[in-house]
Design a protein around this motif. Structure first.
Motif, mmCIF file in Angstrom:
data_model
loop_
_atom_site.group_PDB
_atom_site.id
_atom_site.type_symbol
_atom_site.label_atom_id
_atom_site.label_comp_id
_atom_site.label_asym_id
_atom_site.label_seq_id
_atom_site.Cartn_x
_atom_site.Cartn_y
_atom_site.Cartn_z
ATOM 1 N N ALA A 33 33.594 28.967 -13.442
ATOM 2 C CA ALA A 33 33.932 28.615 -14.815
ATOM 3 C C ALA A 33 33.810 27.084 -14.940
ATOM 4 C CB ALA A 33 35.367 29.059 -15.115
ATOM 5 N N PRO A 34 33.664 26.559 -16.156
ATOM 6 C CA PRO A 34 33.691 27.263 -17.447
ATOM 7 C C PRO A 34 32.334 27.713 -17.976
ATOM 8 C CG PRO A 34 33.796 24.892 -17.799
ATOM 9 C CD PRO A 34 33.785 25.087 -16.310
ATOM 10 N N ASN A 35 31.243 27.345 -17.321
ATOM 11 C CA ASN A 35 29.915 27.554 -17.890
ATOM 12 C C ASN A 35 29.644 29.003 -18.252
ATOM 13 O OD1 ASN A 35 27.847 25.806 -18.653
ATOM 14 N ND2 ASN A 35 26.548 26.401 -16.950
ATOM 15 N N LYS A 36 30.032 29.918 -17.373
ATOM 16 C CA LYS A 36 29.646 31.321 -17.554
ATOM 17 C C LYS A 36 30.382 31.990 -18.706
ATOM 18 C CE LYS A 36 32.901 32.960 -14.024
ATOM 19 N NZ LYS A 36 32.990 33.594 -12.710
ATOM 20 N N TYR A 37 31.392 31.339 -19.273
ATOM 21 C CA TYR A 37 32.114 31.898 -20.405
ATOM 22 C C TYR A 37 31.577 31.396 -21.747
ATOM 23 C CZ TYR A 37 35.558 33.463 -16.984
ATOM 24 O OH TYR A 37 36.177 34.071 -15.922
ATOM 25 N N THR A 38 30.558 30.577 -21.738
ATOM 26 C CA THR A 38 30.011 30.020 -22.968
ATOM 27 C C THR A 38 28.769 30.797 -23.401
ATOM 28 O OG1 THR A 38 28.648 28.393 -21.778
ATOM 29 C CG2 THR A 38 30.894 27.742 -22.369
ATOM 30 N N GLU A 39 28.494 30.785 -24.706
ATOM 31 C CA GLU A 39 27.430 31.623 -25.259
ATOM 32 C C GLU A 39 26.068 31.332 -24.646
ATOM 33 O OE1 GLU A 39 30.631 31.339 -28.458
ATOM 34 O OE2 GLU A 39 29.788 30.081 -26.875
ATOM 35 N N GLY A 40 25.785 30.083 -24.358
ATOM 36 C CA GLY A 40 24.475 29.717 -23.845
ATOM 37 C C GLY A 40 24.289 29.936 -22.365
ATOM 38 N N ASN A 41 25.365 30.285 -21.655
ATOM 39 C CA ASN A 41 25.278 30.447 -20.202
ATOM 40 C C ASN A 41 25.995 31.690 -19.707
ATOM 41 O OD1 ASN A 41 24.009 27.737 -19.191
ATOM 42 N ND2 ASN A 41 25.529 27.146 -20.723
ATOM 43 N N ARG A 42 26.158 32.690 -20.571
ATOM 44 C CA ARG A 42 26.831 33.914 -20.142
ATOM 45 C C ARG A 42 26.150 34.471 -18.902
ATOM 46 N NH1 ARG A 42 27.279 36.626 -26.063
ATOM 47 N NH2 ARG A 42 29.178 35.575 -26.749
ATOM 48 N N ASP A 43 26.984 34.847 -17.969
ATOM 49 C CA ASP A 43 26.431 35.243 -16.680
ATOM 50 C C ASP A 43 26.769 36.690 -16.386
ATOM 51 O OD1 ASP A 43 25.066 34.885 -14.285
ATOM 52 O OD2 ASP A 43 26.909 34.346 -13.236
ATOM 53 N N TRP A 44 26.417 37.090 -15.205
ATOM 54 C CA TRP A 44 26.543 38.428 -14.656
ATOM 55 C C TRP A 44 27.831 39.118 -15.109
ATOM 56 C CZ3 TRP A 44 28.214 42.405 -11.921
ATOM 57 C CH2 TRP A 44 27.316 43.130 -11.139
ATOM 58 N N PRO A 45 27.802 40.323 -15.670
ATOM 59 C CA PRO A 45 26.649 41.207 -15.820
ATOM 60 C C PRO A 45 25.920 41.083 -17.143
ATOM 61 C CG PRO A 45 28.629 42.402 -16.356
ATOM 62 C CD PRO A 45 29.062 41.012 -16.008
ATOM 63 N N SER A 46 25.994 39.944 -17.816
ATOM 64 C CA SER A 46 25.263 39.743 -19.060
ATOM 65 C C SER A 46 23.930 39.069 -18.772
ATOM 66 C CB SER A 46 26.074 38.868 -20.021
ATOM 67 O OG SER A 46 27.217 39.553 -20.475
ATOM 68 N N GLY A 47 22.849 39.722 -19.128
ATOM 69 C CA GLY A 47 21.536 39.116 -18.985
ATOM 70 C C GLY A 47 21.136 38.353 -20.232
ATOM 71 N N ASN A 48 20.032 37.657 -20.148
ATOM 72 C CA ASN A 48 19.501 36.873 -21.260
ATOM 73 C C ASN A 48 17.983 36.923 -21.200
ATOM 74 O OD1 ASN A 48 22.131 34.940 -21.953
ATOM 75 N ND2 ASN A 48 21.911 35.347 -19.769
ATOM 76 N N LEU A 49 17.316 36.932 -22.339
ATOM 77 C CA LEU A 49 15.876 36.754 -22.348
ATOM 78 C C LEU A 49 15.582 35.359 -21.830
ATOM 79 C CD1 LEU A 49 14.893 38.369 -25.766
ATOM 80 C CD2 LEU A 49 14.316 39.220 -23.479
#
Length: 522
Positions: free
Chosen positions: A257-273
């Motif tokens: 944290a905190p990066n993975k909780y932000t919209e632009g850096n949501r992490d595992w198990p959320s993927g991104n194009l």
């Protein structure tokens, strides 16, 4: 791994097992095994390794930085390679080939052995299939707003395909990962949303098969240039270390944290194009850059992760990272050093200010919007003493820090220091023992907004981390664990965590949590 509140979970049932078997037969899937497997080398003589980035290393007593099951599919450049460099066929004398970014898990152990000969046949045809089950039970024995306990768990499957072996397409791989999770994190039950003590929960949705990643990868110029594109979690490449998920606390497991909780850096198990390029100037250095679509919705790809064409896409986060993997002395004491920065070009509301810089709650005026969001990180680990040939066979010191823009993110920074060691000294070479201290500073802007809510007798506003119980300042977490091999491809990990200032307030007493984690690679 991004963590979002979920109201409904999928029950463990016969229908789920049938559906999972159907998914296995219809799509490309796989899942990384845990960090402890057995006290002896696999029959092939190589260490039980796991995951698309783990390489077998003959004679190792412990897998080289093998990711934890929660860390499935994590792509950690250079971390899992010996980095000695090899000559590729036809390479000039001054070009050392660092090896493929995708290193197939050929030495992985499975609880059911080689599946009656199926696994060797699949591997010979470039198909690397893994499945794993993870269960975590934890409860606070004191402190917090109430006594509580909870079980969380996950079933996951992953398939990595080497298309050179399968169809003669050189330097091309595909990676697909699907999971199913259940349970509720006990931290929210006893009043802490900052550093949940169980890593398996959230963001999987009430679906049988939640898509984590599905992407292609190719390499050029003797593997010095690697390109990946598709549906990818940010933290599978950036701000990553497979050491993190030796620990159960989700504030560091997966990605810090905190990066993975932000919209632009949501992490595992959320993927991104996404599209990512990695360049290796030398066999022990790399430079990476990526372009990730930012989803304005609560779930990237919808609740199931399969809806790639969501509405509102059009903004991007652009992480970059440089890394160095040195080896010191005659014992080749390996270190890993990462420095990264990410910029999200979206607009986000200021947590406290209205358009004139005053409390938006007090004035009732529209909130101020900030253009862009910055984050940065420094991550490092260094082996201090070696007790075996692998990259984790020794005493390892790890530390790091991550920062995010406190005007729009309620956690400003996160720092940590930890140590890990393997059990060769007491005759348990595949066991792991570790300890870590984590410190979280909440942002001044968030604290101002919370003081405003208190003064106006208004409910506290939820943050990216969940419910708020009072003006927030800081929190500390101490964790101690011992991961023990108990059977082939199976580990049990007792875990103790002490949380000072749950939810970064003084509203509740400090909490002490006992937990246990079970992992098996099928």
């Amino acid at each position: 791994m991004v963590v979002l509140p979920i109201s409904a979970r999928v029950p463990r049932s016969g229908s789920f097992r049938s559906a999972l078997l159907g998914v296995l037969s219809a799509t490309t899937l796989a899942f990384l095994p845990g960090h402890a497997f057995g006290q002896a080398a696999s029959p092939s003589g190589s260490t039980p390794t796991a995951g698309p980035s783990a390489e077998p290393s003959a004679g190792n007593s412990k897998s080289e930085l093998t990711p934890h099951p929660m860390d499935t599919g994590r792509r950690v450049p250079l971390l899992q390679k010996n980095m000695r460099g090899v000559r590729s066929a036809g390479a000039s004398d001054d070009i050392a080939d660092p090896g493929s970014f995708f290193a197939a898990p050929m030495g992985s152990q499975h609880f059911f052995g080689d599946w009656g000969g199926i696994q060797p046949w699949l591997v010979d045809h470039g198909i690397h299939l893994l499945a794993s089950i993870n269960e975590e039970f934890a409860g606070n024995i004191t402190g917090g707003k109430q006594r509580a306990y909870s079980d969380t768990g996950q079933v996951g499957v992953e398939l990595d395909v080497d298309w050179n072996k399968l169809a003669g397409i050189p330097n091309f791989w595909t990676h697909t990962l699907i999971v199913n999770g259940h349970g509720q994190n006990v931290s929210r039950m006893f009043g802490d949303s900052i550093a949940p003590v169980q890593e398996i929960y959230g963001a999987r949705g009430n679906v049988v098969a939640h898509l984590v990643s599905m992407y292609g990868e190719t390499s050029f110029y003797h593997n010095r240039i690697d390109i990946s594109a598709g549906w990818i979690p940010v933290g599978s490449f950036f701000a990553a270390s497979p050491l993190f998920c030796d620990f159960m606390n989700v504030a560091v497991c997966g990605n810090p944290a905190p990066n993975k909780y932000t919209e632009g850096n949501r992490d595992w198990p959320s993927g991104n194009l996404a599209a990512i390029v990695r360049v290796m100037p030398t066999v022990d250095t790399y430079i990476m850059g990526g372009l990730f679509a930012v989803s304005p919705h609560a779930y990237n790809g919808g609740i199931s992760g399969w809806s790639w064409a969501q509405s509102g896409l059009g903004k991007f986060s652009t992480p970059i990272e440089i890394g160095w993997v040195p080896h010191f002395g005659k014992n080749r004491l390996v270190g890993h050093y990462e420095l990264g920065y990410s910029y999200d070009n979206s607009r986000y509301p200021n947590l406290y200010e209205d358009i004139h810089g005053n409390s938006w709650q007090q004035t009732g005026l529209p909130r101020r919007y900030e253009a862009g969001r910055n984050s940065a990180w420094l991550i490092m680990d260094q082996m201090l003493m070696r007790n075996g040939p692998g990259d984790t066979n020794g005493l390892i010191l790890m530390a790091g820090a991550m920062y995010s823009d406190g005007q729009t993110v309620s956690m400003r920074d996160h720092t940590w220091v930890g140590m890990l060691d393997t059990g060769k000294a007491w005759g348990r070479p595949l066991d792991t023992v570790g300890a870590m201290w984590q410190h979280f500073d909440m942002s001044t802007t968030a604290a101002l907004q919370q003081e405003s809510s208190k003064n106006l007798n208004l409910p506290y506003q939820d943050t990216q981390w969940g419910a708020v119980y009072g003006p927030q300042s800081h929190e500390n977490v101490y964790e101690l664990f011992y991961s023990a091999h108990v059977a082939r491809a199976m580990a049990i990990q007792p875990d103790f965590q002490y949380i000072q200032r749950p939810s970064a307030t003084t509203t509740f007493h400090d909490a002490a949590v006992l937990g246990v984690q079970f992992t098996v690679v099928l």
